[in-house]
Design a protein around this motif. Structure first.
Motif, PDB file in Angstrom:
ATOM      1  N   SER A   1      71.679  40.101 -39.162  1.00 14.26           N
ATOM      2  CA  SER A   1      71.527  40.517 -37.766  1.00 14.26           C
ATOM      3  C   SER A   1      72.643  41.462 -37.315  1.00 14.26           C
ATOM      4  O   SER A   1      72.430  42.303 -36.451  1.00 14.26           O
ATOM      5  CB  SER A   1      71.447  39.300 -36.842  1.00 14.26           C
ATOM      6  N   ALA A   2      73.814  41.368 -37.896  1.00 10.94           N
ATOM      7  CA  ALA A   2      74.942  42.233 -37.520  1.00 10.94           C
ATOM      8  C   ALA A   2      74.696  43.697 -37.862  1.00 10.94           C
ATOM      9  O   ALA A   2      75.284  44.583 -37.249  1.00 10.94           O
ATOM     10  CB  ALA A   2      76.218  41.756 -38.198  1.00 10.94           C
ATOM     11  N   SER A   3      73.822  43.964 -38.805  1.00  9.03           N
ATOM     12  CA  SER A   3      73.576  45.348 -39.214  1.00  9.03           C
ATOM     13  C   SER A   3      72.540  46.062 -38.346  1.00  9.03           C
ATOM     14  O   SER A   3      72.373  47.277 -38.464  1.00  9.03           O
ATOM     15  CB  SER A   3      73.134  45.389 -40.681  1.00  9.03           C
ATOM     16  N   LEU A   4      71.872  45.349 -37.481  1.00  9.20           N
ATOM     17  CA  LEU A   4      70.849  45.964 -36.638  1.00  9.20           C
ATOM     18  C   LEU A   4      71.477  46.580 -35.394  1.00  9.20           C
ATOM     19  O   LEU A   4      72.253  45.940 -34.700  1.00  9.20           O
ATOM     20  CB  LEU A   4      69.804  44.921 -36.241  1.00  9.20           C
ATOM     21  N   LYS A   5      71.141  47.835 -35.136  1.00  8.74           N
ATOM     22  CA  LYS A   5      71.741  48.559 -34.019  1.00  8.74           C
ATOM     23  C   LYS A   5      70.815  48.668 -32.810  1.00  8.74           C
ATOM     24  O   LYS A   5      71.275  48.957 -31.714  1.00  8.74           O
ATOM     25  CB  LYS A   5      72.129  49.964 -34.479  1.00  8.74           C
ATOM     26  N   MET A   6      69.532  48.455 -33.006  1.00 10.50           N
ATOM     27  CA  MET A   6      68.582  48.635 -31.903  1.00 10.50           C
ATOM     28  C   MET A   6      68.676  47.493 -30.894  1.00 10.50           C
ATOM     29  O   MET A   6      69.193  46.427 -31.219  1.00 10.50           O
ATOM     30  CB  MET A   6      67.152  48.743 -32.442  1.00 10.50           C
ATOM     31  N   PRO A   7      68.189  47.700 -29.685  1.00 11.96           N
ATOM     32  CA  PRO A   7      68.182  46.618 -28.694  1.00 11.96           C
ATOM     33  C   PRO A   7      67.310  45.453 -29.178  1.00 11.96           C
ATOM     34  O   PRO A   7      66.236  45.662 -29.741  1.00 11.96           O
ATOM     35  CB  PRO A   7      67.570  47.269 -27.449  1.00 11.96           C
ATOM     36  N   VAL A   8      67.800  44.252 -28.956  1.00 11.67           N
ATOM     37  CA  VAL A   8      67.093  43.046 -29.392  1.00 11.67           C
ATOM     38  C   VAL A   8      67.071  42.054 -28.235  1.00 11.67           C
ATOM     39  O   VAL A   8      68.087  41.839 -27.574  1.00 11.67           O
ATOM     40  CB  VAL A   8      67.811  42.401 -30.606  1.00 11.67           C
ATOM     41  N   LEU A   9      65.909  41.469 -28.017  1.00 15.77           N
ATOM     42  CA  LEU A   9      65.778  40.415 -27.017  1.00 15.77           C
ATOM     43  C   LEU A   9      65.720  39.083 -27.747  1.00 15.77           C
ATOM     44  O   LEU A   9      64.880  38.885 -28.619  1.00 15.77           O
ATOM     45  CB  LEU A   9      64.500  40.613 -26.194  1.00 15.77           C
ATOM     46  N   VAL A  10      66.626  38.182 -27.393  1.00 15.11           N
ATOM     47  CA  VAL A  10      66.663  36.847 -27.992  1.00 15.11           C
ATOM     48  C   VAL A  10      66.326  35.841 -26.900  1.00 15.11           C
ATOM     49  O   VAL A  10      67.075  35.698 -25.930  1.00 15.11           O
ATOM     50  CB  VAL A  10      68.046  36.524 -28.606  1.00 15.11           C
ATOM     51  N   ILE A  11      65.189  35.174 -27.047  1.00 17.64           N
ATOM     52  CA  ILE A  11      64.783  34.144 -26.099  1.00 17.64           C
ATOM     53  C   ILE A  11      64.863  32.809 -26.821  1.00 17.64           C
ATOM     54  O   ILE A  11      64.340  32.661 -27.924  1.00 17.64           O
ATOM     55  CB  ILE A  11      63.354  34.395 -25.579  1.00 17.64           C
ATOM     56  N   SER A  12      65.540  31.865 -26.206  1.00 13.40           N
ATOM     57  CA  SER A  12      65.728  30.559 -26.839  1.00 13.40           C
ATOM     58  C   SER A  12      65.436  29.447 -25.844  1.00 13.40           C
ATOM     59  O   SER A  12      65.420  29.682 -24.632  1.00 13.40           O
ATOM     60  CB  SER A  12      67.157  30.429 -27.370  1.00 13.40           C
ATOM     61  N   GLY A  13      65.231  28.255 -26.367  1.00  9.32           N
ATOM     62  CA  GLY A  13      64.980  27.093 -25.517  1.00  9.32           C
ATOM     63  C   GLY A  13      66.213  26.216 -25.397  1.00  9.32           C
ATOM     64  O   GLY A  13      66.783  25.796 -26.413  1.00  9.32           O
ATOM     65  N   ASN A  14      66.624  25.941 -24.179  1.00 13.66           N
ATOM     66  CA  ASN A  14      67.790  25.080 -23.950  1.00 13.66           C
ATOM     67  C   ASN A  14      67.579  23.654 -24.442  1.00 13.66           C
ATOM     68  O   ASN A  14      68.537  22.909 -24.614  1.00 13.66           O
ATOM     69  CB  ASN A  14      68.137  25.036 -22.462  1.00 13.66           C
ATOM     70  N   ASN A  15      66.329  23.285 -24.640  1.00 11.68           N
ATOM     71  CA  ASN A  15      66.001  21.938 -25.119  1.00 11.68           C
ATOM     72  C   ASN A  15      65.339  21.979 -26.486  1.00 11.68           C
ATOM     73  O   ASN A  15      64.566  21.092 -26.832  1.00 11.68           O
ATOM     74  CB  ASN A  15      65.080  21.233 -24.107  1.00 11.68           C
ATOM     75  N   ASP A  16      65.615  23.026 -27.247  1.00  8.31           N
ATOM     76  CA  ASP A  16      65.010  23.175 -28.576  1.00  8.31           C
ATOM     77  C   ASP A  16      65.732  22.260 -29.562  1.00  8.31           C
ATOM     78  O   ASP A  16      66.812  22.580 -30.051  1.00  8.31           O
ATOM     79  CB  ASP A  16      65.104  24.623 -29.039  1.00  8.31           C
ATOM     80  N   LEU A  17      65.146  21.142 -29.839  1.00  5.52           N
ATOM     81  CA  LEU A  17      65.746  20.197 -30.769  1.00  5.52           C
ATOM     82  C   LEU A  17      65.256  20.416 -32.197  1.00  5.52           C
ATOM     83  O   LEU A  17      65.649  19.691 -33.103  1.00  5.52           O
ATOM     84  CB  LEU A  17      65.466  18.759 -30.316  1.00  5.52           C
ATOM     85  N   SER A  18      64.430  21.463 -32.404  1.00  7.67           N
ATOM     86  CA  SER A  18      63.974  21.798 -33.758  1.00  7.67           C
ATOM     87  C   SER A  18      65.068  22.532 -34.525  1.00  7.67           C
ATOM     88  O   SER A  18      65.390  22.175 -35.643  1.00  7.67           O
ATOM     89  CB  SER A  18      62.721  22.672 -33.713  1.00  7.67           C
TER      90      SER A  18
END
Length: 104
Positions: A42-59
């Motif tokens: 992931s550090a090598s990617l320069k383009m804009p990235v949207l990261v959506i995560s769940g605050n209660n994601d226990l998986s």
């Protein structure tokens, strides 16, 4: 259990029963790439990235998104479990539309 509250689990199960590509999606476990650690790349990617995560994601854990090293990331944690796009569809769409509107 994947969710801290039974209500969240019940809500997700109700949505899962309507998922059209469940059979296709369940095949992911057969791909060797599934177990690969992509956080390093992931550090090598320069383009804009949207990261959506769940605050209660226990998986994968509610803090899993912090392992990514995107250079140009927008983070949108949501009050959901593992599948924000199914649990809070309208808010998920809002985050995606806002992100896309601001991508240059």
């Amino acid at each position: 259990m994947m969710y801290p509250k039974k209500e969240m689990f019940d809500q997700m199960n109700a949505v899962m029963d309507t998922t059209l590509n469940w059979d296709f999606g369940s095949k992911v476990w057969d791909f060797p790439e599934y177990a690969q650690d992509f956080t390093i790349k992931s550090a090598s990617l320069k383009m804009p990235v949207l990261v959506i995560s769940g605050n209660n994601d226990l998986s994968v854990g509610p803090e899993h998104y912090r392992l990514f090293k995107f250079r140009n990331a927008t983070y949108r944690p949501m009050a959901t479990g593992h599948c924000p796009y199914q649990e809070q569809t309208a808010l998920f769409h809002k985050h995606v539309k806002t992100f896309l509107a601001n991508v240059k």
